[in-house]
Design an enzyme around this catalytic site. Sequence first.
Site, PDB file in Angstrom:
ATOM      1  CG  ASP A  91     -12.284 -54.869   6.437  1.00  0.00           C
ATOM      2  OD1 ASP A  91     -12.309 -56.108   6.536  1.00  0.00           O
ATOM      3  OD2 ASP A  91     -12.752 -54.265   5.470  1.00  0.00           O
ATOM      4  CG  ASP A 266      -8.662 -48.921   3.304  1.00  0.00           C
ATOM      5  OD1 ASP A 266      -9.568 -49.474   2.643  1.00  0.00           O
ATOM      6  OD2 ASP A 266      -8.877 -48.333   4.381  1.00  0.00           O
TER       7      ASP A 266
END
EC number: 2.4.2.29
Length: 377
Positions: A91, A266
Amino acid sequence: MKLKFDLKKKNGNARRGQLTFERGTVQTPAFMPVGTYGTVKGMTPEEVKGTGAEILLGNTFHLWLRPGQEVMKMHGDLHDFMNWHGPILTDSGGFQVFSLGKMRTITEKGVHFRNPVNGDKIFMDAEKSMEIQKDLGSDIVMIFDECTPYPATHNEAKKSMEMSLRWAQRSRDHFDKLENPNNLFGIVQGGVYEDLRDVSVKGLTEIGFDGYAVGGLAVGEPKEDMHRILEHTCPQLPEDKPRYLMGVGKPEDLVEGVRRGIDMFDCVMPTRNARNGHLFVTGGVIKIRNAKHKTDTTPLDPHCDCYTCQNYSKSYLHHLERCNEILGARLNTIHNLRYYQRLMESIRKAIDEDRFDEFVQEFYARRDREVPPLSKA
């Protein structure tokens, strides 16, 4: 290398595909365990792979603060550092910065904040995020964005989304300038407002990315809003690119995401809940600390093929939990991660066999719950 996404089959809105990277393939719909600091907590990479995971998530923000880019480069990249040689998605750091609350100041240039580790003043922007993620060797790099908080007014969400679009262009430009050979995903923002999601999708697809994430959900909004936004947004995303729902979620959320066209997920939930003694099974959740498990000699889930269920009883896991033994957290984590991967395997099989709707009915029946309606059914 650039990922290849093969969309093999559709069953309603549910999609069955395969991501191909230089480091391996990933069957979709896929769940990515979270390795925030370069480790899925308590697990060796071999154990994580043994649960069926094919791709992991790493955290750009935390790995930048500790151990830092220089230490990472000394090892090669994040794959070498943590000894995981499958694909990794990182991320951008945007959500972690958002989570700092009053410790950060957001401007057009980027985000000023205090390092939560040592209190130093520090700055992150789209360009820095792209540089860190290149040094991490991320197979999938996420653009730097602002996670729109909930609740937010239409005007607040609009300003946030528009800035995220400008940051998306800067991320794209710097990613290309760095000649990163890997993949860059855009992130759709816009809060719970469909018209803002439309603008975000249009802007991102005009810039062009290797995949598209739906961000800014699972931040406190009602489930009905999350489902509505997914149903509205997914059909607008390019059919031939993977779709990723960030930070989600519970098993039910994964099923509902797939129902609406999501390919990748996720969440820290399976690992965090494992450390708290909340274990996912076919019929729901077992709280292993509860006294009723003290003398239960059966496995957690008779349907589960994980190492924990094949070798240990609820009674033993209850004992470890009560004694705060490290082994308990490890065995719980193995089980929860395997549960999530078995769930995804079952979803993929159901799509392959054109019986995903039937799978959804069975999934909720085992939980003694009604199937949530599709907003636009």
